[in-house]
Design a protein around this motif. Structure first.
Motif, PDB file in Angstrom:
ATOM      1  N   GLN A   1       0.852  -1.185   0.000  1.00  0.00           N
ATOM      2  CA  GLN A   1       0.000   0.000   0.000  1.00  0.00           C
ATOM      3  C   GLN A   1       0.893   1.242   0.000  1.00  0.00           C
ATOM      4  O   GLN A   1       2.084   1.172   0.280  1.00  0.00           O
ATOM      5  N   THR A   2       0.302   2.390  -0.303  1.00  0.00           N
ATOM      6  CA  THR A   2       1.044   3.637  -0.163  1.00  0.00           C
ATOM      7  C   THR A   2       1.246   3.918   1.324  1.00  0.00           C
ATOM      8  O   THR A   2       0.532   3.395   2.189  1.00  0.00           O
ATOM      9  N   ILE A   3       2.229   4.735   1.610  1.00  0.00           N
ATOM     10  CA  ILE A   3       2.443   5.158   3.003  1.00  0.00           C
ATOM     11  C   ILE A   3       1.172   5.799   3.551  1.00  0.00           C
ATOM     12  O   ILE A   3       0.779   5.567   4.704  1.00  0.00           O
ATOM     13  N   GLN A   4       0.512   6.582   2.720  1.00  0.00           N
ATOM     14  CA  GLN A   4      -0.732   7.237   3.138  1.00  0.00           C
ATOM     15  C   GLN A   4      -1.778   6.225   3.590  1.00  0.00           C
ATOM     16  O   GLN A   4      -2.419   6.402   4.623  1.00  0.00           O
ATOM     17  N   ASN A   5      -1.933   5.140   2.828  1.00  0.00           N
ATOM     18  CA  ASN A   5      -2.913   4.120   3.194  1.00  0.00           C
ATOM     19  C   ASN A   5      -2.487   3.301   4.405  1.00  0.00           C
ATOM     20  O   ASN A   5      -3.323   2.892   5.215  1.00  0.00           O
ATOM     21  N   TRP A   6      -1.164   3.040   4.522  1.00  0.00           N
ATOM     22  CA  TRP A   6      -0.693   2.277   5.679  1.00  0.00           C
ATOM     23  C   TRP A   6      -0.993   3.020   6.985  1.00  0.00           C
ATOM     24  O   TRP A   6      -1.224   2.393   8.026  1.00  0.00           O
ATOM     25  N   LYS A   7      -0.993   4.341   6.931  1.00  0.00           N
ATOM     26  CA  LYS A   7      -1.270   5.116   8.137  1.00  0.00           C
ATOM     27  C   LYS A   7      -2.692   4.894   8.648  1.00  0.00           C
ATOM     28  O   LYS A   7      -2.991   5.141   9.817  1.00  0.00           O
ATOM     29  N   LYS A   8      -3.563   4.421   7.774  1.00  0.00           N
ATOM     30  CA  LYS A   8      -4.956   4.159   8.155  1.00  0.00           C
ATOM     31  C   LYS A   8      -5.155   2.728   8.671  1.00  0.00           C
ATOM     32  O   LYS A   8      -6.229   2.402   9.190  1.00  0.00           O
ATOM     33  N   ILE A   9      -4.149   1.894   8.510  1.00  0.00           N
ATOM     34  CA  ILE A   9      -4.272   0.486   8.899  1.00  0.00           C
ATOM     35  C   ILE A   9      -3.717   0.296  10.301  1.00  0.00           C
ATOM     36  O   ILE A   9      -2.561   0.622  10.582  1.00  0.00           O
ATOM     37  N   LYS A  10      -4.529  -0.226  11.178  1.00  0.00           N
ATOM     38  CA  LYS A  10      -4.101  -0.479  12.554  1.00  0.00           C
ATOM     39  C   LYS A  10      -3.813  -1.975  12.699  1.00  0.00           C
ATOM     40  O   LYS A  10      -4.718  -2.785  12.886  1.00  0.00           O
ATOM     41  N   GLN A  11      -2.552  -2.327  12.585  1.00  0.00           N
ATOM     42  CA  GLN A  11      -2.181  -3.732  12.660  1.00  0.00           C
ATOM     43  C   GLN A  11      -0.797  -3.855  13.271  1.00  0.00           C
ATOM     44  O   GLN A  11       0.110  -3.094  12.943  1.00  0.00           O
ATOM     45  N   SER A  12      -0.642  -4.796  14.182  1.00  0.00           N
ATOM     46  CA  SER A  12       0.638  -5.010  14.837  1.00  0.00           C
ATOM     47  C   SER A  12       1.395  -6.136  14.143  1.00  0.00           C
ATOM     48  O   SER A  12       0.820  -7.174  13.798  1.00  0.00           O
ATOM     49  N   PHE A  13       2.690  -5.911  13.954  1.00  0.00           N
ATOM     50  CA  PHE A  13       3.548  -6.936  13.366  1.00  0.00           C
ATOM     51  C   PHE A  13       4.622  -7.401  14.347  1.00  0.00           C
ATOM     52  O   PHE A  13       5.522  -8.151  13.962  1.00  0.00           O
ATOM     53  N   ASN A  14       4.502  -6.955  15.600  1.00  0.00           N
ATOM     54  CA  ASN A  14       5.467  -7.400  16.593  1.00  0.00           C
ATOM     55  C   ASN A  14       5.403  -8.907  16.777  1.00  0.00           C
ATOM     56  O   ASN A  14       4.313  -9.513  16.750  1.00  0.00           O
ATOM     57  N   ASP A  15       6.575  -9.506  16.969  1.00  0.00           N
ATOM     58  CA  ASP A  15       6.722 -10.954  17.201  1.00  0.00           C
ATOM     59  C   ASP A  15       6.367 -11.792  15.981  1.00  0.00           C
ATOM     60  O   ASP A  15       6.176 -13.006  16.097  1.00  0.00           O
ATOM     61  N   HIS A  16       6.266 -11.159  14.812  1.00  0.00           N
ATOM     62  CA  HIS A  16       6.047 -11.888  13.561  1.00  0.00           C
ATOM     63  C   HIS A  16       7.226 -11.596  12.626  1.00  0.00           C
ATOM     64  O   HIS A  16       7.463 -10.424  12.303  1.00  0.00           O
ATOM     65  N   PRO A  17       7.982 -12.597  12.205  1.00  0.00           N
ATOM     66  CA  PRO A  17       9.068 -12.336  11.250  1.00  0.00           C
ATOM     67  C   PRO A  17       8.525 -11.617  10.025  1.00  0.00           C
ATOM     68  O   PRO A  17       7.529 -12.040   9.433  1.00  0.00           O
ATOM     69  N   ALA A  18       9.136 -10.508   9.647  1.00  0.00           N
ATOM     70  CA  ALA A  18       8.609  -9.700   8.554  1.00  0.00           C
ATOM     71  C   ALA A  18       9.739  -9.139   7.698  1.00  0.00           C
ATOM     72  O   ALA A  18      10.854  -8.918   8.160  1.00  0.00           O
ATOM     73  N   VAL A  19       9.406  -8.925   6.420  1.00  0.00           N
ATOM     74  CA  VAL A  19      10.302  -8.268   5.490  1.00  0.00           C
ATOM     75  C   VAL A  19       9.601  -6.978   5.045  1.00  0.00           C
ATOM     76  O   VAL A  19       8.414  -6.987   4.736  1.00  0.00           O
ATOM     77  N   PHE A  20      10.342  -5.873   5.062  1.00  0.00           N
ATOM     78  CA  PHE A  20       9.808  -4.568   4.673  1.00  0.00           C
ATOM     79  C   PHE A  20      10.450  -4.154   3.354  1.00  0.00           C
ATOM     80  O   PHE A  20      11.666  -4.266   3.170  1.00  0.00           O
ATOM     81  N   LEU A  21       9.630  -3.644   2.423  1.00  0.00           N
ATOM     82  CA  LEU A  21      10.124  -3.178   1.136  1.00  0.00           C
ATOM     83  C   LEU A  21       9.491  -1.832   0.810  1.00  0.00           C
ATOM     84  O   LEU A  21       8.278  -1.649   1.017  1.00  0.00           O
ATOM     85  N   ILE A  22      10.285  -0.899   0.309  1.00  0.00           N
ATOM     86  CA  ILE A  22       9.722   0.354  -0.188  1.00  0.00           C
ATOM     87  C   ILE A  22      10.075   0.493  -1.658  1.00  0.00           C
ATOM     88  O   ILE A  22      11.141   0.055  -2.109  1.00  0.00           O
ATOM     89  N   GLY A  23       9.141   1.073  -2.413  1.00  0.00           N
ATOM     90  CA  GLY A  23       9.339   1.237  -3.842  1.00  0.00           C
ATOM     91  C   GLY A  23       8.399   2.296  -4.385  1.00  0.00           C
ATOM     92  O   GLY A  23       7.721   2.997  -3.625  1.00  0.00           O
ATOM     93  N   LYS A  24       8.337   2.391  -5.703  1.00  0.00           N
ATOM     94  CA  LYS A  24       7.460   3.373  -6.325  1.00  0.00           C
ATOM     95  C   LYS A  24       6.499   2.665  -7.263  1.00  0.00           C
ATOM     96  O   LYS A  24       6.762   1.547  -7.741  1.00  0.00           O
ATOM     97  N   ALA A  25       5.397   3.312  -7.547  1.00  0.00           N
ATOM     98  CA  ALA A  25       4.368   2.733  -8.406  1.00  0.00           C
ATOM     99  C   ALA A  25       4.878   2.612  -9.829  1.00  0.00           C
ATOM    100  O   ALA A  25       5.626   3.478 -10.333  1.00  0.00           O
ATOM    101  N   ALA A  26       4.446   1.537 -10.504  1.00  0.00           N
ATOM    102  CA  ALA A  26       4.857   1.309 -11.885  1.00  0.00           C
ATOM    103  C   ALA A  26       3.985   2.073 -12.869  1.00  0.00           C
ATOM    104  O   ALA A  26       4.354   2.248 -14.025  1.00  0.00           O
ATOM    105  N   TYR A  27       2.827   2.535 -12.408  1.00  0.00           N
ATOM    106  CA  TYR A  27       1.917   3.269 -13.294  1.00  0.00           C
ATOM    107  C   TYR A  27       1.056   4.199 -12.487  1.00  0.00           C
ATOM    108  O   TYR A  27       1.044   4.141 -11.261  1.00  0.00           O
TER     109      TYR A  27
END
Length: 241
Positions: A215-241
């Protein structure tokens, strides 16, 4: 001594979590595992659990384990690889996923190449690549950055620098964090990156609780979800279109 007289170093992927072996590894891997009696491992306890889960056909206590991890900088690589030099095959096992990615196994592999020991990579799960291919972000130009600095000012500076590469070079940036710090890390990303930068979070990959969302950073700010204690990979990029 020729290459043929030395052993083979097999790079053995391990599971990313508590899932059946057949869900992540081909049968060929199990055949190789059952033929090996000596292992170089990041963590002996998790390696033993993995081999038992793979249903090896020999007593686990009959195997030889050499510990090599981030605390083994002064370890005697010559001793660890003595079996390989004398014609015995060995397996290199990471604590999770593919060996030598985000762990010190690369040093063992370098030694093998330097000493004409054949290196054979086996097919298996890599959370980094699985996250990348499922993110929708640029897979032709990307960088894995491992762990960012722990201190907040340094971490925020690093995030800004990596985001600049996203927008200047369309280079997807990939990083990981210790699971119990995931939420704090996510907060720093959300507070630092541009609203239209894309963020993918891939957690619990290959597990029943797997969650992969871009999701965009803007949309992630609206999502209330915890990722603590869950192995996670984070990726940032730009839209292709």
């Amino acid at each position: 001594m020729s290459t043929q007289e030395k052993g083979i170093l097999y790079l053995i992927p391990s599971l990313l979590g508590d899932v059946p072996v057949e869900n992540s590894l081909p049968a060929f891997n199990i055949q190789i595992i059952r033929s090996i009696n000596e292992y170089i491992v990041e963590d002996i306890r998790s390696a033993r659990r993995f081999l038992i889960k793979a249903k090896i056909d020999k007593p686990i206590d009959s195997l030889t384990f050499h510990l090599y991890n981030e605390h083994s900088k002064n370890a005697d690589i010559n001793f660890i690889t003595q079996g390989l030099m004398n014609g015995k095959n060995a397996g290199l096992i990471s604590e999770a996923g593919c060996p030598s990615i985000a762990d010190p196994g690369a040093e063992i592999i370098q030694f093998a190449h330097k000493n004409n020991i054949r290196v054979v990579p086996l097919v298996g799960p890599s959370s980094i690549l699985l996250a990348l291919i499922s993110s929708g972000l640029n897979g032709q130009n990307f960088a894995f950055n491992g762990y960012l600095p722990k201190k907040e000012p340094d971490r925020i500076k690093a995030i800004k620098q990596l985001e600049t590469l996203v927008w200047q070079k369309n280079q997807t940036q990939i990083f990981i964090e210790t699971p119990y710090r995931n939420d704090a890390f996510l907060k720093d990303i959300l507070n630092t990156c541009k609203e239209d930068t894309l963020l993918c979070i891939a957690s619990d990959i290959t597990l029943n609780s797997e969650m992969i969302k871009t999701q965009t950073i803007q949309n992630w700010k609206k999502i209330k979800q915890s990722f603590n204690d869950h192995p996670a990979v984070f990726l940032i990029g730009k839209a292709a279109y």
